[in-house]
Design a protein around this motif. Sequence first.
Motif, PDB file in Angstrom:
ATOM      1  N   LEU A 236      12.396  34.377 -43.586  1.00  0.00           N
ATOM      2  CA  LEU A 236      12.805  33.015 -43.937  1.00  0.00           C
ATOM      3  C   LEU A 236      12.064  32.462 -45.152  1.00  0.00           C
ATOM      4  CD1 LEU A 236      14.600  30.636 -43.321  1.00  0.00           C
ATOM      5  CD2 LEU A 236      12.898  29.826 -41.673  1.00  0.00           C
ATOM      6  N   PRO A 237      10.717  32.426 -45.178  1.00  0.00           N
ATOM      7  CA  PRO A 237      10.046  31.903 -46.368  1.00  0.00           C
ATOM      8  C   PRO A 237      10.250  32.788 -47.600  1.00  0.00           C
ATOM      9  CG  PRO A 237       8.460  32.804 -44.812  1.00  0.00           C
ATOM     10  CD  PRO A 237       9.763  32.775 -44.117  1.00  0.00           C
ATOM     11  N   PHE A 238      10.376  34.071 -47.363  1.00  0.00           N
ATOM     12  CA  PHE A 238      10.559  35.008 -48.479  1.00  0.00           C
ATOM     13  C   PHE A 238      11.878  34.723 -49.207  1.00  0.00           C
ATOM     14  CE2 PHE A 238      11.947  39.047 -50.295  1.00  0.00           C
ATOM     15  CZ  PHE A 238      10.810  39.473 -50.963  1.00  0.00           C
TER      16      PHE A 238
ATOM     17  N   GLN B 249      13.711  31.996 -48.937  1.00  0.00           N
ATOM     18  CA  GLN B 249      13.704  30.608 -49.410  1.00  0.00           C
ATOM     19  C   GLN B 249      13.053  30.507 -50.786  1.00  0.00           C
ATOM     20  OE1 GLN B 249      15.132  27.796 -47.672  1.00  0.00           O
ATOM     21  NE2 GLN B 249      14.916  27.155 -49.813  1.00  0.00           N
ATOM     22  N   GLU B 250      11.973  31.266 -50.993  1.00  0.00           N
ATOM     23  CA  GLU B 250      11.288  31.239 -52.294  1.00  0.00           C
ATOM     24  C   GLU B 250      12.196  31.784 -53.396  1.00  0.00           C
ATOM     25  OE1 GLU B 250       7.234  32.999 -54.412  1.00  0.00           O
ATOM     26  OE2 GLU B 250       7.573  33.321 -52.277  1.00  0.00           O
ATOM     27  N   ILE B 251      12.938  32.860 -53.097  1.00  0.00           N
ATOM     28  CA  ILE B 251      13.867  33.423 -54.094  1.00  0.00           C
ATOM     29  C   ILE B 251      14.957  32.411 -54.427  1.00  0.00           C
ATOM     30  CG2 ILE B 251      15.547  35.258 -54.530  1.00  0.00           C
ATOM     31  CD1 ILE B 251      13.906  37.050 -52.673  1.00  0.00           C
ATOM     32  N   ILE B 252      15.466  31.719 -53.407  1.00  0.00           N
ATOM     33  CA  ILE B 252      16.519  30.717 -53.626  1.00  0.00           C
ATOM     34  C   ILE B 252      16.000  29.567 -54.480  1.00  0.00           C
ATOM     35  CG2 ILE B 252      17.968  29.025 -52.449  1.00  0.00           C
ATOM     36  CD1 ILE B 252      18.143  31.032 -50.117  1.00  0.00           C
TER      37      ILE B 252
ATOM     38  N   ILE C 108      18.326  31.894 -40.267  1.00  0.00           N
ATOM     39  CA  ILE C 108      17.435  33.018 -39.945  1.00  0.00           C
ATOM     40  C   ILE C 108      16.285  32.491 -39.099  1.00  0.00           C
ATOM     41  CG2 ILE C 108      15.902  34.793 -40.889  1.00  0.00           C
ATOM     42  CD1 ILE C 108      17.597  34.841 -43.406  1.00  0.00           C
ATOM     43  N   GLU C 109      15.937  33.250 -38.075  1.00  0.00           N
ATOM     44  CA  GLU C 109      14.828  32.837 -37.219  1.00  0.00           C
ATOM     45  C   GLU C 109      13.540  32.752 -38.029  1.00  0.00           C
ATOM     46  OE1 GLU C 109      14.458  35.395 -33.873  1.00  0.00           O
ATOM     47  OE2 GLU C 109      16.584  35.310 -33.355  1.00  0.00           O
ATOM     48  N   SER C 110      12.721  31.777 -37.716  1.00  0.00           N
ATOM     49  CA  SER C 110      11.515  31.514 -38.509  1.00  0.00           C
ATOM     50  C   SER C 110      10.479  32.635 -38.425  1.00  0.00           C
ATOM     51  CB  SER C 110      10.878  30.196 -38.068  1.00  0.00           C
ATOM     52  OG  SER C 110      10.547  30.262 -36.682  1.00  0.00           O
TER      53      SER C 110
ATOM     54  N   THR D  77      12.943  41.997 -53.125  1.00  0.00           N
ATOM     55  CA  THR D  77      13.195  40.784 -53.926  1.00  0.00           C
ATOM     56  C   THR D  77      14.369  41.006 -54.855  1.00  0.00           C
ATOM     57  OG1 THR D  77      10.852  40.205 -53.844  1.00  0.00           O
ATOM     58  CG2 THR D  77      12.190  39.138 -55.549  1.00  0.00           C
ATOM     59  N   ASN D  78      14.394  42.167 -55.511  1.00  0.00           N
ATOM     60  CA  ASN D  78      15.490  42.470 -56.436  1.00  0.00           C
ATOM     61  C   ASN D  78      16.824  42.599 -55.711  1.00  0.00           C
ATOM     62  OD1 ASN D  78      13.794  42.481 -58.657  1.00  0.00           O
ATOM     63  ND2 ASN D  78      13.379  44.674 -58.529  1.00  0.00           N
TER      64      ASN D  78
END
Length: 415
Positions: free
Chosen positions: A274-276, A278-281, A297-299, A311-312
């Motif tokens: 989720l945080p991963f 979110q950062e890309i977005i 997505i579950e936290s 990431t790519n």
Amino acid sequence: MEIKKLNIIITLGFVAIIGILIAQLMWTRQAYNLEDKKFNQTVNIALLEVVEKLSGGKTSFSESPVQNISNDYYVVNINNEFHPELLEYYLKTEFNRFQINTDYVYALYNCHSDQMLYGKFVSKHQESPNEKIIKFPKHKNLVYYFSIRFPDKTTYLISSLRFWYVLTFALIIILLVYVYSIYTIIQQKKFAELQRDFINNMTHEFKTPLSSILLASEALTKQDIVKDNPKLQTYTSIITDQSYKLNRHIEKILNIAKNDASGLSLKPQRIVLLPFIQEIIDNIKQKNEDLSVQIDIESNLSIIADEFHFTNIVYNILDNSIKYCDTKPVIFISSLKDSKALYLKFKDNGIGIPAKNIPHIFDKFYRVNTPKSDEVNGFGLGLFYVKKVVQQHNWKISVENNADKGITITLTLPL
């Protein structure tokens, strides 16, 4: 190392097929010799039966009356009086009984002078007339012996071994196909290496002037005359942004060429999804303010993956959803987990992909031919790179068109 392994595999395969072919030829030759020996034995037995019948069952030979003079020629020393019609009848009867179905020539000789008195060619396809008078000299106390020859013996034996020859011919065809396949593989490998070298050289040649452009544009933006002029700031900003964009394309091509040669180097680590994502977005939204992304997505959901390459993957999927959308882009990212795998889905509202093109979208340099594709810059390497990273992680990726609009890309991560 790969070239060395390929050469070893090619050599071993070639040696194995040659060995099998040689063994097959030896077996075929041995089978021919056995068939030849069997034929000679059968002919000897049949001729002995003919002698037995011609002599009326009164044979008293100290040695076999049948002599094999050459490969296809036999002499029968019967030393008795008999008529050619009777001899021919017994020959046909015994040869049919022992299934000797080939043409032959027989001849009668005077035992005292070794002079041939009568001869005839008998074909297996020839029907003799029922009434036929044979003019044959008869003398008092004249006894005979006869000879027989099989002119088509070799052809007859080969026809009886046709299965062996068909098998040998099939092996030769397999050998030729193998050689052609190896030749094609080598040619394709050379072509791939040539293509990779060309891409490497081309991109390296591009990077040198591009680096100069980036340095010059960055220096230009720091000039007071540019800072005081909004138009010049816009122009220099366009130059810088497009230069960085071109640089990213070149880096992507270089990475693809490098990965084709040596494979990806992965550094797996645990990633909380989720945080991963979110950062890309958040980074993508800085350049695409109209973008709307919904995440389900579950936290605490996490995976094991290479951070850089994952990431790519996400960036390429989201970037394509934005570029191939003719309205305000809306993307829905969700996860689903069962006992076998974790499914990460990216659903968009783009223009979709024709069903016939879906199997090819992960091919290198492939781009779907649509009006929108003409407006979007690219080399057709994004999804190829995504597929390669997915395969290196032992994951799966699939694409399907939505019922309403757009596509859904699903990453399947086995647990």
